[in-house]
Design an enzyme around this catalytic site. Structure first.
Site, PDB file in Angstrom:
ATOM      1  N   LYS A 116      -4.320   6.011  -5.154  1.00 26.52           N
ATOM      2  CA  LYS A 116      -5.540   6.616  -4.634  1.00 26.52           C
ATOM      3  C   LYS A 116      -6.773   6.320  -5.491  1.00 26.52           C
ATOM      4  O   LYS A 116      -7.885   6.232  -4.977  1.00 26.52           O
ATOM      5  CB  LYS A 116      -5.349   8.126  -4.472  1.00 26.52           C
ATOM      6  CG  LYS A 116      -4.467   8.481  -3.280  1.00 26.52           C
ATOM      7  CD  LYS A 116      -4.403   9.966  -3.082  1.00 26.52           C
ATOM      8  CE  LYS A 116      -3.795  10.308  -1.730  1.00 26.52           C
ATOM      9  NZ  LYS A 116      -2.562   9.578  -1.443  1.00 26.52           N
ATOM     10  N   GLU A 200     -12.003  15.115  -8.222  1.00 23.54           N
ATOM     11  CA  GLU A 200     -12.978  14.848  -7.181  1.00 23.54           C
ATOM     12  C   GLU A 200     -13.678  16.162  -6.840  1.00 23.54           C
ATOM     13  O   GLU A 200     -13.068  17.242  -6.933  1.00 23.54           O
ATOM     14  CB  GLU A 200     -12.241  14.308  -5.952  1.00 23.54           C
ATOM     15  CG  GLU A 200     -13.032  13.469  -5.011  1.00 23.54           C
ATOM     16  CD  GLU A 200     -12.123  12.836  -3.952  1.00 23.54           C
ATOM     17  OE1 GLU A 200     -12.042  11.604  -3.909  1.00 23.54           O
ATOM     18  OE2 GLU A 200     -11.496  13.582  -3.177  1.00 23.54           O
ATOM     19  N   ARG A 297       0.362   2.679   8.016  1.00 21.53           N
ATOM     20  CA  ARG A 297       1.487   2.832   8.941  1.00 21.53           C
ATOM     21  C   ARG A 297       0.981   3.498  10.207  1.00 21.53           C
ATOM     22  O   ARG A 297      -0.198   3.820  10.326  1.00 21.53           O
ATOM     23  CB  ARG A 297       2.560   3.716   8.296  1.00 21.53           C
ATOM     24  CG  ARG A 297       1.981   5.044   7.807  1.00 21.53           C
ATOM     25  CD  ARG A 297       3.021   6.035   7.401  1.00 21.53           C
ATOM     26  NE  ARG A 297       2.479   7.189   6.701  1.00 21.53           N
ATOM     27  CZ  ARG A 297       1.856   8.211   7.258  1.00 21.53           C
ATOM     28  NH1 ARG A 297       1.652   8.225   8.571  1.00 21.53           N
ATOM     29  NH2 ARG A 297       1.417   9.226   6.543  1.00 21.53           N
TER      30      ARG A 297
END
Length: 450
Positions: A116, A200, A297
């Protein structure tokens, strides 16, 4: 087009993929654990191979066992579904090295989006909006506190290798930081094998909106509309809808354009989803959105996109993997009506705790605009070894009001006896003023439960 397909998954998504593959004339191969032998996906496939016991590590996540089944049956291609090995770079690479067609993006794209921190930095460089956050792993609680002081509380600590709503904690004041930092790094190390985390800024009142992308064989990346996934419990989705009631046309175009940029940044091929946090306008502050993550996906909630666009995303995946066109004309696509998906889970509808068990009665609703993608049937058993998802109830209407009306009737007509089910929760949600208005956010379930 290849002639045979092994589906490296179970339950409703395996059954869903097998249905489309058989309609395309492909020979279908299911792999299954011993406790899943009587599930519909096993009996509906042309061939089925037992690959291990209930423990996913010894069956559905066992790369050697899945590849052995492919060799044994002469499979030409592998579809991973979602979960399990679907975003496992090593599995994708070994499928390709075995001379099989991998129905998904390149191993390089999976790797790029799997971390990430790296994904955030890559998206920022590509011009995709990202929330204020650290560009490198945060290696101590002190460093996390310094970052939080820079961005302003509240902040969220996220595992770099996390996913599926796991491996994160919200910190609202400096006094919580040390405990939450140790909790998330410890969890990430145990579950993902990587304790790396980043910090974050946290937005407490946001929508979770994602864009379906499809990378074509010629390199073009399509953005096939958005889905609002803001109804969540424990950061995991339980209901989705499209189009999002929160987006106006200009914001929608900005978000779709950002999703295309994200796909192009990793030369994406096949079906994928770019997830965003959307913060609506508040007073003088304009609406804004930020990149959250990219799922390399097919998503659980892909059926609602299929319903409003009139396409088959699994067929498109298979065609793109074979180097063909997607089976539809992108220029002719048009959103028609509104669709809602409700995840029917074997869990307590109040506290959402798993409630597996043998299914004594299973009655699916029907009628105009109603679709059920189920992994189970009467006489089968929901075991505690896997995710609690039993089925997806999908409704499509001419507009949101009709979709809500059809969803209420469909929930009332869905009967599951044996395991616990969250059908009562969905009945409550569909009548909840906040959801009915369309003006909800990711905190709606928490407010419903007090």
């Amino acid at each position: 087009m290849f002639d045979s397909l092994l589906v490296a998954n179970r339950g409703e998504i395996a059954r869903r993929v097998i249905r489309t593959a058989k309609a395309m004339g492909l020979r279908t191969i299911a792999v299954h654990s011993d406790v899943d032998a009587d599930l519909p996906f096993v009996t509906e496939a042309d061939e089925a191979v037992l690959i291990g016991p209930a423990n996913p590590a010894e069956s559905y996540r066992n790369v050697d066992a899945v590849l052995a089944a492919a060799r044994e049956t002469g499979a030409a291609a592998v579809h991973p579904g979602y979960g399990f090995l679907s975003e496992n770079t090593d599995f994708a690479r070994r499928v390709v090295e075995a001379g099989l067609v991998w129905v998904g993006p390149s191993p390089e794209a999976i790797t790029a989006m799997g971390d990430k921190i790296a994904a955030r930095n890559l998206m920022s460089a590509a011009g995709v909006p990202v929330a204020p956050g650290t560009e490198d792993p945060v290696t101590s609680a002190e460093a996390a506190s310094a970052a939080a002081a820079e961005f302003g509380y509240p902040v969220i600590i996220k595992a770099s290798a996390g996913g599926g709503g796991m491996g994160m904690a919200v910190v609202t004041d400096p006094g919580q930081m040390a405990v939450e930092y140790e909790k998330v790094t410890g969890f990430a190390g145990r579950l993902f094998g990587d304790p790396s985390v980043f910090v974050e800024r946290y937005y407490p009142r946001v929508r979770h909106v994602e864009v379906q992308i499809l990378g074509l064989a010629d390199g073009t990346v399509l953005a096939l509309g958005e889905r609002d996934c803001s109804v969540q419990r424990r950061n995991q989705k339980v209901a989705e809808e499209t189009p999002s009631p929160a987006l106006d046309a200009p914001m929608r175009e900005r978000m779709l354009a950002a999703a295309r940029l994200a796909g192009e940044a990793v030369s994406y091929q096949g079906a994928g989803t770019v997830e965003f946090l959307f913060s609506p306008a508040d007073g003088d502050r304009p609406a804004e959105f930020f990149f959250l993550e990219m799922n390399t996906r097919l998503q659980v909630e892909h059926p609602i996109t299929e319903e409003v666009l009139g396409i088959d995303l699994v067929e498109a995946q298979l065609r793109v993997a074979a180097g063909e066109d997607p089976g539809f004309d992108p220029a002719a696509l048009q959103v028609t009506g509104h669709a809602i998906e409700l995840r029917i889970n074997a869990e307590d509808p109040k506290r959402f705790l798993p409630g597996p068990g043998a299914i004594r009665e299973w009655v699916e609703p029907s009628g105009p605009g109603v679709r059920v993608d189920a992994g189970y049937a009467a006489g089968t058993t929901v075991t505690p070894a896997y995710d609690s998802l039993m089925a997806k109830l999908v409704v499509h209407g001419a507009d949101r009001a009709q979709a809500l009306e059809r969803a209420r009737a469909a929930v009332a007509g869905f009967t599951v006896v044996g395991p616990k089910s969250n059908l009562p929760f969905h009945a409550e949600l569909l009548d909840h003023p906040e959801f009915v208005s369309g003006e909800y956010d990711t905190g709606i379930v928490g407010r419903m439960r007090g």
